[in-house]
Each structure stands twice: as structure tokens, then as C-alpha cells.
Design a protein around this motif. Structure first.
Motif, PDB file in Angstrom:
ATOM      1  N   LEU A  30       0.859  -1.179   0.000  1.00  0.00           N
ATOM      2  CA  LEU A  30       0.000   0.000   0.000  1.00  0.00           C
ATOM      3  C   LEU A  30       0.897   1.230   0.000  1.00  0.00           C
ATOM      4  CD1 LEU A  30      -3.059   0.657   0.168  1.00  0.00           C
ATOM      5  CD2 LEU A  30      -2.813   0.682   2.652  1.00  0.00           C
ATOM      6  N   GLU A  31       0.935   1.933  -1.131  1.00  0.00           N
ATOM      7  CA  GLU A  31       1.907   3.011  -1.324  1.00  0.00           C
ATOM      8  C   GLU A  31       1.230   4.367  -1.464  1.00  0.00           C
ATOM      9  OE1 GLU A  31       5.608   1.417  -3.787  1.00  0.00           O
ATOM     10  OE2 GLU A  31       3.742   1.295  -4.917  1.00  0.00           O
ATOM     11  N   GLY A  32       1.863   5.375  -0.897  1.00  0.00           N
ATOM     12  CA  GLY A  32       1.375   6.738  -1.053  1.00  0.00           C
ATOM     13  C   GLY A  32       2.301   7.705  -0.351  1.00  0.00           C
ATOM     14  N   SER A  33       2.126   8.970  -0.623  1.00  0.00           N
ATOM     15  CA  SER A  33       2.938   9.988   0.039  1.00  0.00           C
ATOM     16  C   SER A  33       2.496  10.136   1.488  1.00  0.00           C
ATOM     17  CB  SER A  33       2.794  11.325  -0.698  1.00  0.00           C
ATOM     18  OG  SER A  33       1.437  11.738  -0.699  1.00  0.00           O
ATOM     19  N   GLY A  34       3.283  10.850   2.275  1.00  0.00           N
ATOM     20  CA  GLY A  34       2.911  11.100   3.656  1.00  0.00           C
ATOM     21  C   GLY A  34       1.572  11.811   3.742  1.00  0.00           C
ATOM     22  N   GLY A  35       0.696  11.335   4.627  1.00  0.00           N
ATOM     23  CA  GLY A  35      -0.615  11.947   4.778  1.00  0.00           C
ATOM     24  C   GLY A  35      -1.638  11.515   3.752  1.00  0.00           C
ATOM     25  N   SER A  36      -1.356  10.435   3.007  1.00  0.00           N
ATOM     26  CA  SER A  36      -2.278  10.003   1.952  1.00  0.00           C
ATOM     27  C   SER A  36      -3.353   9.046   2.450  1.00  0.00           C
ATOM     28  CB  SER A  36      -1.497   9.343   0.807  1.00  0.00           C
ATOM     29  OG  SER A  36      -0.791   8.205   1.276  1.00  0.00           O
ATOM     30  N   GLY A  37      -3.257   8.584   3.699  1.00  0.00           N
ATOM     31  CA  GLY A  37      -4.283   7.699   4.249  1.00  0.00           C
ATOM     32  C   GLY A  37      -3.883   6.242   4.334  1.00  0.00           C
ATOM     33  N   LYS A  38      -2.584   5.940   4.156  1.00  0.00           N
ATOM     34  CA  LYS A  38      -2.132   4.537   4.170  1.00  0.00           C
ATOM     35  C   LYS A  38      -2.420   3.856   5.504  1.00  0.00           C
ATOM     36  CE  LYS A  38       2.181   5.582   3.417  1.00  0.00           C
ATOM     37  NZ  LYS A  38       2.069   7.058   3.379  1.00  0.00           N
ATOM     38  N   THR A  39      -2.015   4.509   6.583  1.00  0.00           N
ATOM     39  CA  THR A  39      -2.173   3.901   7.907  1.00  0.00           C
ATOM     40  C   THR A  39      -3.642   3.699   8.244  1.00  0.00           C
ATOM     41  OG1 THR A  39      -0.086   4.835   8.706  1.00  0.00           O
ATOM     42  CG2 THR A  39      -1.715   4.222  10.370  1.00  0.00           C
ATOM     43  N   GLU A  40      -4.474   4.658   7.893  1.00  0.00           N
ATOM     44  CA  GLU A  40      -5.901   4.538   8.184  1.00  0.00           C
ATOM     45  C   GLU A  40      -6.519   3.375   7.412  1.00  0.00           C
ATOM     46  OE1 GLU A  40      -9.762   7.531   8.575  1.00  0.00           O
ATOM     47  OE2 GLU A  40      -7.816   8.284   7.918  1.00  0.00           O
ATOM     48  N   LEU A  41      -6.137   3.236   6.147  1.00  0.00           N
ATOM     49  CA  LEU A  41      -6.642   2.113   5.355  1.00  0.00           C
ATOM     50  C   LEU A  41      -6.175   0.776   5.929  1.00  0.00           C
ATOM     51  CD1 LEU A  41      -6.362   3.210   1.609  1.00  0.00           C
ATOM     52  CD2 LEU A  41      -8.416   2.415   2.781  1.00  0.00           C
ATOM     53  N   LEU A  42      -4.920   0.729   6.360  1.00  0.00           N
ATOM     54  CA  LEU A  42      -4.389  -0.497   6.962  1.00  0.00           C
ATOM     55  C   LEU A  42      -5.185  -0.867   8.207  1.00  0.00           C
ATOM     56  CD1 LEU A  42      -2.281  -2.748   7.356  1.00  0.00           C
ATOM     57  CD2 LEU A  42      -0.815  -1.052   8.479  1.00  0.00           C
ATOM     58  N   HIS A  43      -5.433   0.103   9.070  1.00  0.00           N
ATOM     59  CA  HIS A  43      -6.173  -0.173  10.303  1.00  0.00           C
ATOM     60  C   HIS A  43      -7.607  -0.599  10.003  1.00  0.00           C
ATOM     61  CE1 HIS A  43      -3.284   2.436  12.938  1.00  0.00           C
ATOM     62  NE2 HIS A  43      -2.765   1.284  12.573  1.00  0.00           N
ATOM     63  N   ALA A  49     -10.923  -7.518   9.052  1.00  0.00           N
ATOM     64  CA  ALA A  49     -10.505  -8.914   9.187  1.00  0.00           C
ATOM     65  C   ALA A  49     -10.833  -9.448  10.575  1.00  0.00           C
ATOM     66  CB  ALA A  49      -9.006  -9.030   8.917  1.00  0.00           C
ATOM     67  N   ARG A  50     -10.610  -8.626  11.594  1.00  0.00           N
ATOM     68  CA  ARG A  50     -10.895  -9.054  12.972  1.00  0.00           C
ATOM     69  C   ARG A  50     -12.388  -9.302  13.167  1.00  0.00           C
ATOM     70  NH1 ARG A  50      -8.399  -5.296  15.152  1.00  0.00           N
ATOM     71  NH2 ARG A  50      -6.478  -6.345  15.745  1.00  0.00           N
ATOM     72  N   ARG A  51     -13.211  -8.391  12.658  1.00  0.00           N
ATOM     73  CA  ARG A  51     -14.666  -8.560  12.790  1.00  0.00           C
ATOM     74  C   ARG A  51     -15.151  -9.793  12.046  1.00  0.00           C
ATOM     75  NH1 ARG A  51     -14.955  -3.002  11.411  1.00  0.00           N
ATOM     76  NH2 ARG A  51     -15.820  -3.644   9.401  1.00  0.00           N
ATOM     77  N   GLY A  52     -14.446 -10.145  10.968  1.00  0.00           N
ATOM     78  CA  GLY A  52     -14.832 -11.307  10.186  1.00  0.00           C
ATOM     79  C   GLY A  52     -14.289 -12.615  10.725  1.00  0.00           C
ATOM     80  N   GLY A  53     -13.675 -12.583  11.902  1.00  0.00           N
ATOM     81  CA  GLY A  53     -13.184 -13.807  12.516  1.00  0.00           C
ATOM     82  C   GLY A  53     -11.758 -14.160  12.177  1.00  0.00           C
ATOM     83  N   GLY A  54     -11.031 -13.259  11.513  1.00  0.00           N
ATOM     84  CA  GLY A  54      -9.646 -13.534  11.168  1.00  0.00           C
ATOM     85  C   GLY A  54      -8.700 -13.291  12.332  1.00  0.00           C
ATOM     86  N   LEU A 131      -2.210 -22.140  11.661  1.00  0.00           N
ATOM     87  CA  LEU A 131      -3.201 -21.170  12.135  1.00  0.00           C
ATOM     88  C   LEU A 131      -4.139 -20.753  11.008  1.00  0.00           C
ATOM     89  CD1 LEU A 131      -0.887 -18.882  14.312  1.00  0.00           C
ATOM     90  CD2 LEU A 131      -2.680 -20.401  15.165  1.00  0.00           C
ATOM     91  N   SER A 132      -3.587 -20.561   9.804  1.00  0.00           N
ATOM     92  CA  SER A 132      -4.405 -20.110   8.680  1.00  0.00           C
ATOM     93  C   SER A 132      -5.377 -21.181   8.204  1.00  0.00           C
ATOM     94  CB  SER A 132      -3.514 -19.662   7.518  1.00  0.00           C
ATOM     95  OG  SER A 132      -2.866 -20.765   6.908  1.00  0.00           O
ATOM     96  N   ALA A 133      -5.090 -22.435   8.531  1.00  0.00           N
ATOM     97  CA  ALA A 133      -6.035 -23.498   8.181  1.00  0.00           C
ATOM     98  C   ALA A 133      -7.296 -23.405   9.030  1.00  0.00           C
ATOM     99  CB  ALA A 133      -5.373 -24.865   8.365  1.00  0.00           C
ATOM    100  N   ALA A 134      -7.142 -22.874  10.254  1.00  0.00           N
ATOM    101  CA  ALA A 134      -8.291 -22.735  11.155  1.00  0.00           C
ATOM    102  C   ALA A 134      -9.060 -21.448  10.891  1.00  0.00           C
ATOM    103  CB  ALA A 134      -7.822 -22.773  12.607  1.00  0.00           C
ATOM    104  N   LYS A 135      -8.347 -20.363  10.585  1.00  0.00           N
ATOM    105  CA  LYS A 135      -8.981 -19.077  10.293  1.00  0.00           C
ATOM    106  C   LYS A 135      -8.024 -18.244   9.441  1.00  0.00           C
ATOM    107  CE  LYS A 135      -9.429 -17.840  14.606  1.00  0.00           C
ATOM    108  NZ  LYS A 135      -9.711 -17.022  15.821  1.00  0.00           N
ATOM    109  N   PRO A 136      -8.547 -17.365   8.577  1.00  0.00           N
ATOM    110  CA  PRO A 136      -7.662 -16.524   7.765  1.00  0.00           C
ATOM    111  C   PRO A 136      -6.791 -15.638   8.655  1.00  0.00           C
ATOM    112  CG  PRO A 136      -9.930 -16.390   6.983  1.00  0.00           C
ATOM    113  CD  PRO A 136      -9.970 -17.119   8.287  1.00  0.00           C
ATOM    114  N   VAL A 137      -5.578 -15.376   8.190  1.00  0.00           N
ATOM    115  CA  VAL A 137      -4.623 -14.572   8.955  1.00  0.00           C
ATOM    116  C   VAL A 137      -4.352 -13.269   8.207  1.00  0.00           C
ATOM    117  CG1 VAL A 137      -2.283 -14.447   9.898  1.00  0.00           C
ATOM    118  CG2 VAL A 137      -3.547 -16.614   9.962  1.00  0.00           C
ATOM    119  N   PHE A 138      -4.453 -12.163   8.927  1.00  0.00           N
ATOM    120  CA  PHE A 138      -4.146 -10.837   8.377  1.00  0.00           C
ATOM    121  C   PHE A 138      -2.873 -10.330   9.044  1.00  0.00           C
ATOM    122  CE2 PHE A 138      -4.136  -6.260   8.315  1.00  0.00           C
ATOM    123  CZ  PHE A 138      -4.678  -5.903   7.091  1.00  0.00           C
ATOM    124  N   ILE A 139      -1.858 -10.023   8.236  1.00  0.00           N
ATOM    125  CA  ILE A 139      -0.598  -9.476   8.736  1.00  0.00           C
ATOM    126  C   ILE A 139      -0.492  -8.034   8.256  1.00  0.00           C
ATOM    127  CG2 ILE A 139       1.920  -9.628   8.634  1.00  0.00           C
ATOM    128  CD1 ILE A 139       1.631 -12.626   8.181  1.00  0.00           C
TER     129      ILE A 139
END
Length: 259
Positions: A30-43, A49-54, A131-139
Motif C-alpha cells: 500500500l503506497e502513497g505519500s505522507g498523509g495520503s491515508g495509508k495507515t488509516e486504510l491499513l487499520h 478482518a478481525r470482525r470477520g473472525g480472522g 493457524l491459517s487453516a483454522a482461520k484466515p490470517v491478516f498481517i
């Protein structure tokens, strides 16, 4: 919160996560200049993923910790009891494993993995696949350019082996970041995808402003906001806050803030 101004990228991350649940692993840069919203999109992607059981593994990188061997890897797996043993061996004081991932060329960041470290990472990878066989993993790794060299080598080892697993890794980086060997090898992986965050166009700025202003006012201000901010999301939000606070854009104050 829905990032209306980044709905295309948000939808793409959601689609990739759905594919991950079906057994198609991916790495997203996920690429962009500083202040482009990368961290917010990641979170947001991590929370989805967490809400979906990952299972969500997250690390934030900092220049202050970039010299700490395996620091980022330790953050990622600190909540996974199954790898406590390998992590303890990696992060033990004066661990010989750090030397097995020492950079050959510190200026370029090239790192090779020795045989003992490879065995340990194979153990970590096997646990991750189990672990991923039991539930999807988000890194998620935020600002990956500031990760320590040893963790970068380990991340490459992991992503090379998770293309057919239910594992999705999202790494954020600055568009202007140094083109390192890590980045080159990461992009060479067949399951790596680049998701760029370009500066917002005037139509996207209109949509952003219309969330808090009347539509006519949003359309009237969009051109001026685009000129002043260059489409940078962080600066646009500052301009909008300024406008809401005082009924107009304080151009002189804004200019001083940017400088």
C-alpha cells in the motif's frame, strides 16, 4: 469510518481479503505519500478482518527501532503463544541468530539467512500455515521502510511460502521510499499486488467536503482546496477543519503550517 475519498482502494482490500478466505494468499504493498491515508486504510482492513473472525497480527515500524534485530517480527507474533519459543530464541540477548541475518551491505539492506535461522523460520512458517487453516490470517506492517533488516529478511521468507495459504499481508510504504532489495524481491513475488494512493482529484475532494458541507458549498470549494493541498488527504482535512472553525480557509496560517 468509511473512507469515502479512498473507496476504490478500500474495496480492493476488502476483495483481496475475501479471496484470502477462499484460500488465495496475497501480499499488498500500500503506497502513497505522507498523509495520503495509508495507515488509516491499513487499520480499517485489519479491523474488518478481525470482525470477520480472522487472526490479526500487526506491527508498526519506527526509525528509533530499526536497529533492533527481529523487533518487527516480535511485534507481529507477540500474541501467538505457539511461537513463543522461537521468538524467545530470536530475541535472546547476544543471540547468534541475529548474526545469521546480518546485512551483507548495510547501505543496500541486503540480508541473507543462515541455516539455523532458516530452520527456526520454517518452524514459525509451519505454525502460521497451521493457524491459517483454522482461520484466515491478516498481517499488517505499517511504514515497512523503517523495519529492521532481520525482520525484513524473515518477512520475505514468510511471504514466499504463503501464496497458497489463507494469509493476507498488507505493508504500507512511502511512494518516495528508497528502492531497496526487500522491495524489489517483494514485488517479484507472483502474489504481490501494489495498491497506490494517488493524490485526490477534484471530484474526490468534492465527495470528501460533501460529508460535512452542503453539496453546493462543497462543489464551490473543491477547486480551491485542490490547489492549496495538492490532493493530500491529511492537508485537506486540516483545511476542512479550518473552514469549519472560522468559515474560510486561512491561507497565510496554512502556508506557515506546511512550511
Amino acid at each position: 469510518m468509511n473512507l469515502v475519498e479512498r473507496d476504490e482502494q478500500e474495496s480492493e482490500l476488502e476483495r483481496i481479503w475475501s479471496e484470502c478466505g477462499a484460500g488465495k494468499g496475497s501480499v499488498v504493498l500500500l503506497e502513497g505519500s505522507g498523509g495520503s491515508g495509508k495507515t488509516e486504510l491499513l487499520h480499517q482492513a485489519a479491523e474488518r478482518a478481525r470482525r470477520g473472525g480472522g487472526l490479526v497480527l500487526h506491527a508498526g515500524c519506527s526509525p528509533a527501532e530499526s536497529a533492533l534485530p527481529f523487533g518487527v517480527l516480535g511485534q507481529l507474533f507477540s500474541s501467538v503463544p505457539a511461537v513463543e519459543g522461537p521468538l524467545a530464541r530470536l530475541q535472546a540477548p547476544n543471540s547468534p541468530l541475529a548474526a545469521e541475518a546480518a546485512p551483507h551491505d548495510p547501505a543496500r539492506g541486503a540480508v541473507a539467512i543462515g541455516p539455523q535461522l532458516a530452520l527456526l523460520l520454517n518452524e514459525v512458517t509451519a505454525t502460521l500455515l497451521e493457524l491459517s487453516a483454522a482461520k484466515p490470517v491478516f498481517i499488517g506492517v505499517d511504514t515497512v521502510r523503517h523495519a529492521d533488516a532481520q525482520s525484513l529478511a524473515c518477512l520475505l521468507y514468510l511471504v514466499r511460502r504463503t501464496g497458497a495459504a489463507r494469509v493476507m499481508a498488507v505493508l504500507t510504504d512511502d511512494t518516495a521510499a528508497h528502492r531497496s532489495p526487500f522491495r524489489t524481491e517483494l514485488l517479484d513475488q507472483p502474489h504481490t499486488r501494489r495498491v497506490p494512493l494517488a493524490p485526490l482529484a477534484e471530484a474526490e475532494i468534492t465527495a470528501l467536503l460533501a460529508r460535512q458541507l452542503e453539496r453546493d458549498e462543497a462543489e464551490r470549494l473543491a477547486g480551491e482546496f485542490h490547489t492549496l493541498s495538492g490532493g493530500n488527504l491529511l492537508l485537506l482535512r486540516a483545511l476542512l477543519e479550518d473552514h469549519l472553525a472560522c468559515g474560510g480557509v486561512r491561507k497565510d496560517g496554512y502556508g506557515r503550517a506546511v512550511l
